[in-house]
Structures are given as C-alpha cells and as structure tokens.
Enzyme design. Structure first.
Site, PDB file in Angstrom:
ATOM      1  N   GLU A  93       0.849  -1.186   0.000  1.00 30.78           N
ATOM      2  CA  GLU A  93       0.000   0.000   0.000  1.00 30.78           C
ATOM      3  C   GLU A  93       0.885   1.238   0.000  1.00 30.78           C
ATOM      4  O   GLU A  93       2.009   1.211   0.509  1.00 30.78           O
ATOM      5  CB  GLU A  93      -0.907   0.004   1.234  1.00 30.78           C
ATOM      6  CG  GLU A  93      -1.926  -1.121   1.173  1.00 30.78           C
ATOM      7  CD  GLU A  93      -3.034  -0.992   2.225  1.00 30.78           C
ATOM      8  OE1 GLU A  93      -4.202  -1.033   1.842  1.00 30.78           O
ATOM      9  OE2 GLU A  93      -2.720  -0.843   3.419  1.00 30.78           O
ATOM     10  N   CYS A 111       3.740   8.943   0.309  1.00 31.63           N
ATOM     11  CA  CYS A 111       4.268   8.100   1.382  1.00 31.63           C
ATOM     12  C   CYS A 111       4.514   6.712   0.791  1.00 31.63           C
ATOM     13  O   CYS A 111       3.574   6.001   0.467  1.00 31.63           O
ATOM     14  CB  CYS A 111       3.251   8.049   2.523  1.00 31.63           C
ATOM     15  SG  CYS A 111       3.724   6.961   3.872  1.00 31.63           S
ATOM     16  N   CYS A 118       6.979  -6.398   6.913  1.00 27.12           N
ATOM     17  CA  CYS A 118       8.086  -5.858   7.716  1.00 27.12           C
ATOM     18  C   CYS A 118       8.538  -6.927   8.702  1.00 27.12           C
ATOM     19  O   CYS A 118       7.728  -7.720   9.168  1.00 27.12           O
ATOM     20  CB  CYS A 118       7.626  -4.617   8.477  1.00 27.12           C
ATOM     21  SG  CYS A 118       8.958  -3.730   9.314  1.00 27.12           S
ATOM     22  N   CYS A 122       6.986  -4.469  15.398  1.00 29.13           N
ATOM     23  CA  CYS A 122       6.450  -3.487  16.338  1.00 29.13           C
ATOM     24  C   CYS A 122       5.016  -3.911  16.689  1.00 29.13           C
ATOM     25  O   CYS A 122       4.205  -4.188  15.808  1.00 29.13           O
ATOM     26  CB  CYS A 122       6.468  -2.090  15.720  1.00 29.13           C
ATOM     27  SG  CYS A 122       8.136  -1.518  15.349  1.00 29.13           S
ATOM     28  N   CYS A 125       1.761  -2.015  15.133  1.00 27.56           N
ATOM     29  CA  CYS A 125       1.734  -1.646  13.714  1.00 27.56           C
ATOM     30  C   CYS A 125       1.118  -2.749  12.864  1.00 27.56           C
ATOM     31  O   CYS A 125       1.510  -3.914  12.953  1.00 27.56           O
ATOM     32  CB  CYS A 125       3.153  -1.353  13.241  1.00 27.56           C
ATOM     33  SG  CYS A 125       3.228  -0.838  11.518  1.00 27.56           S
ATOM     34  N   CYS A 343      -0.776   6.438   9.850  1.00 22.69           N
ATOM     35  CA  CYS A 343       0.444   5.762  10.310  1.00 22.69           C
ATOM     36  C   CYS A 343       0.118   4.419  10.942  1.00 22.69           C
ATOM     37  O   CYS A 343      -0.743   4.321  11.810  1.00 22.69           O
ATOM     38  CB  CYS A 343       1.148   6.591  11.359  1.00 22.69           C
ATOM     39  SG  CYS A 343       1.601   8.206  10.799  1.00 22.69           S
TER      40      CYS A 343
HETATM   41  N1  SAH Z   1       9.620   1.341   9.769  1.00 28.17           N
HETATM   42  C1  SAH Z   1       9.739   2.767   9.718  1.00 28.17           C
HETATM   43  C2  SAH Z   1       8.822   3.392   8.695  1.00 28.17           C
HETATM   44  C3  SAH Z   1       7.341   3.229   8.991  1.00 28.17           C
HETATM   45  S1  SAH Z   1       6.696   4.792   9.240  1.00 28.17           S
HETATM   46  C4  SAH Z   1       9.522   3.344  11.109  1.00 28.17           C
HETATM   47  O1  SAH Z   1       9.298   2.567  12.017  1.00 28.17           O
HETATM   48  O2  SAH Z   1       9.669   4.534  11.297  1.00 28.17           O
HETATM   49  C5  SAH Z   1       5.203   4.463  10.023  1.00 28.17           C
HETATM   50  C6  SAH Z   1       5.094   5.227  11.308  1.00 28.17           C
HETATM   51  O3  SAH Z   1       3.841   4.913  11.920  1.00 28.17           O
HETATM   52  C7  SAH Z   1       6.166   4.833  12.302  1.00 28.17           C
HETATM   53  O4  SAH Z   1       6.539   5.948  13.049  1.00 28.17           O
HETATM   54  C8  SAH Z   1       5.398   3.847  13.165  1.00 28.17           C
HETATM   55  O5  SAH Z   1       5.999   3.662  14.403  1.00 28.17           O
HETATM   56  C9  SAH Z   1       4.066   4.531  13.257  1.00 28.17           C
HETATM   57  N2  SAH Z   1       2.982   3.665  13.688  1.00 28.17           N
HETATM   58  C10 SAH Z   1       2.885   2.331  13.578  1.00 28.17           C
HETATM   59  N3  SAH Z   1       1.738   1.887  14.102  1.00 28.17           N
HETATM   60  C11 SAH Z   1       1.075   2.978  14.558  1.00 28.17           C
HETATM   61  C12 SAH Z   1      -0.191   3.171  15.193  1.00 28.17           C
HETATM   62  N4  SAH Z   1      -1.004   2.146  15.462  1.00 28.17           N
HETATM   63  N5  SAH Z   1      -0.531   4.433  15.497  1.00 28.17           N
HETATM   64  C13 SAH Z   1       0.272   5.475  15.211  1.00 28.17           C
HETATM   65  N6  SAH Z   1       1.461   5.355  14.616  1.00 28.17           N
HETATM   66  C14 SAH Z   1       1.867   4.113  14.285  1.00 28.17           C
END
Ligand code: SAH
Length: 351
Positions: A93, A111, A118, A122, A125, A343
């Site tokens: 996506e 974006c 991945c 995390c 996510c 995000c």
């Molecule tokens: N892997 C990289 C790029 C992904 S950016 C990173 O971790 O930075 C996506 C962003 O959304 C990251 O900052 C991630 O931590 C954040 N993110 C993931 N799940 C989320 C959620 N449920 N709510 C808000 N932000 C989230």
C-alpha cells in the site's frame, strides 16, 4: 516483457547497458528521461527511439510498474490510499497526501513503502501482522512515486513535491535499494525532487543511521521512538530495541552534525501504555538538550493489538508537559484514518 528492470538503473548503469547492446551513448540519456522523468511504462511510446531499439528493449528488458488494484479517497478528499500489485503478485500500500490546494505552491506528499510487510515486529503496527516480507527494489520504490505523481496531476496538483519513506516496511533494513531510489528521484533528468523534500523514517537501526549520515545528503530523518524507557521500548518494538536508547540518540546527534538537518522523534501515544505524565517526564528528560523535534502522533487504532488513542485531554496534557520542559513539540494531524491510510495502518490487503 522480461529481463533486467530498467527503472532501477541509474544513469551510468543505463549508459553501460546501452553500450553493451551497441547503441550510441545519447540513447541512454533519452531513455533515462522517458523512464525517470516521464514515468514511461512501455517502450512503444518512446517515439524518438528507433523502432528496432524499442522492439529489442521490449523483448529483452522490463519497466517495472505496479498495477493499481484498489484506490480509496478519504472523506476530506485530501488523502488517497492505493493498493498496488507488483510483478510477482506481492501487494503493497502507498499513500498520497494533498495539502494547501488553495495556495500558489501546493504540496503533494507521497508516502512510499520500502518493503512488502516488515520484519521488525512493532506490536502496534498493522504492517507487522504478517510474517512474510520482502524488500522492494529501487525501481519498485520509484514507480510508486511516479504513480502518485500522475494521480496528483489528475487531481489538479503540480505533481509530487515531497516524499516520505513512511509506508510499509523498514527503509533502513533495505538501505541499498532505498538509497538508489532516492538518487533516482533526486536526479535532475528524473523527477528532480530535492533531497530536503525527502524524509526517511526508521524504527532506529543504529549502524544504518550512521551510514546514512555519511551520504552527505540533506535528507530528513525521523526516528520512531514511542518510548523513553528501554524496557517499555523493548516490549513495544522488539526488533528495534536491540539498540539502546543511548546508542540511538548518539546516532541521531551524529546524523544532525553530518547532514545539518534536525532530527524528528516520532512518539505515538498508545492509551494506557506510554501516555502518562511520568512517560512525558522521561521523554523530556531523554531529549533535553538534544535539539530533536518531537512529533506526537495519537495512536491509530489497531484493535487486534489492543492499541487505541488516549482521550483528547490526555494528548493535550502530554504535549503541554513536554513543552513546559522546553521541547519543540508538534502534534501530527491525523489524515486518512477513515480509509486506514494513517500511520501504522498499512497492511498487505487482499482486494
Ligand atoms: N519502519 C519505519 C517506517 C514506517 S513509518 C519506522 O518505524 O519509522 C510508520 C510510522 O507509523 C512509524 O513511526 C510507526 O511507528 C508509526 N505507527 C505504527 N503503528 C502505529 C499506530 N497504530 N498508530 C500510530 N502510529 C503508528
């Protein structure tokens, strides 16, 4: 089409290829412009190339261009999410964000995803929910921007002006392809997007941040912090928290020195997990004197992982506590949440 993907080649690689098939050098420049500047997806439309060369390229090379499987637009019509299918059937996506339609220099940010899925795990996510992942190629990353660029034009914008590597995947776990993609996107004979208009977000792979610092590019760096306490970070981000917070902040400082760009720390607020005043105090303590900007992101819900945003008052109080300690805080405006484009909401969806 089969064979080498020409979208993933830089000027010198393309020149080498063109030479290897006995064509004059200026053909490489023509081809590069078609592919990188105009986002061509077939050779037949390249009318300034001789028919024989077009046929040869069609048979022996490819021009990767993902297929748009699904397109969703947010109610506010400022965010578009695309589901793309790659040549091998893999799905990713990506998101297009439109700003300031009414201003002279309107901004359109793309974006992009750097991996399908991945491996960082995390807990909060959606991208981490699937086990399987693969790296995207430079050509597949560039193609996403070109697709978004066309879409932005169609929606009345002057094309893509900014790029954030904040889609699916961990860009620093696929750094070679990411570096190549941004050099292609930055090329003056390509899309010519300034390095200052590109931001890479990472969960914090320390040696790779240090490697990026040595590129000498003015790329923005955002680090997903989400916890100012090593133990909590280990629980939330098991893949990333392999490195200590001290090591991570040292690497950010190094990046700041080498690139001249201020680093941003992203801190998503997960209700009941990292949103207490004591968490704010730890965060303020950690970042004091670091010159790091703090980007607060109210969590986007991921019910299967028990992730919800805090109440409005909790969010505001958290920001206030950080500001009181002298930190530079920005509350990120949520966009595209109604189409799961915010995000942490991107996943390998089946249409
Ligand atoms: N892997 C990289 C790029 C992904 S950016 C990173 O971790 O930075 C996506 C962003 O959304 C990251 O900052 C991630 O931590 C954040 N993110 C993931 N799940 C989320 C959620 N449920 N709510 C808000 N932000 C989230």
């Amino acid at each position: 089409m089969s064979g080498i993907d020409l979208r993933g080649l830089n000027k010198s690689e393309l020149a080498e290829y063109i030479k290897s098939i006995g064509e004059p050098a200026y053909r490489a420049k023509q081809l590069f412009r078609h592919i990188q500047k105009h986002g061509a997806d077939d050779f037949q439309s390249m009318s300034d190339l001789p028919e024989s060369l077009r046929s040869y390229l069609s048979e022996n090379t490819s021009l990767v261009m993902p297929k748009i499987i699904d397109q969703q637009t947010s109610a506010a019509e400022d965010t578009v999410k695309l589901l793309l299918e790659l040549a091998d059937g893999e799905r990713i996506e990506m998101v297009l964000m439109l700003y300031e339609r009414w201003q002279a220099h309107n901004r359109a940010t793309c974006c992009v995803s750097s991996q399908s899925g991945c491996a960082m795990n995390c807990r909060f996510c959606a991208t981490a929910l699937h086990e399987h992942f693969r790296n995207l190629t430079a050509g597949e990353i560039v193609a996403q921007v070109q697709i978004a660029d066309k879409l932005a034009y169609d929606m009345g914008f002057a094309g893509i002006t900014n790029i954030v590597y904040m889609g699916m995947g961990e860009p620093l776990a696929n750094l070679d392809a990411v570096k190549k993609s941004l050099e292609l996107l930055n090329d003056e004979d390509g899309m010519n997007i300034g390095m200052r208009r590109i931001t890479i977000s990472t969960c914090g792979i320390v040696p790779k941040i240090r490697e990026m610092a040595l590129w000498g590019y003015q790329i923005g760096l955002a680090v997903s912090l989400h916890a100012a306490d090593q133990q909590l970070r280990q629980k939330l981000m098991p893949g990333a928290a392999h490195y200590s917070l001290d090591e991570l902040l040292d690497a950010c400082k190094y990046y700041r020195e080498k690139s001249g760009r201020r680093v941003t720390a992203e801190y998503a607020l997960f209700a009941g997990i990292n949103d207490q005043p004591s968490d704010a105090a730890k965060l303020a303590n950690l970042l004091t004197e670091s010159d790091i900007l703090v980007n607060i992101i109210p969590a986007n819900p991921l019910p299967e992982a028990g992730i919800q945003p805090p109440e409005e008052a909790v969010i505001n109080n958290f920001c206030h506590l950080l500001e009181e300690k002298g930190l530079n805080v920005q509350l990120r405006r949520k966009r595209g949440a109604d189409i799961q484009a915010a995000c942490g909401q991107l996943r390998r969806r089946q249409a």
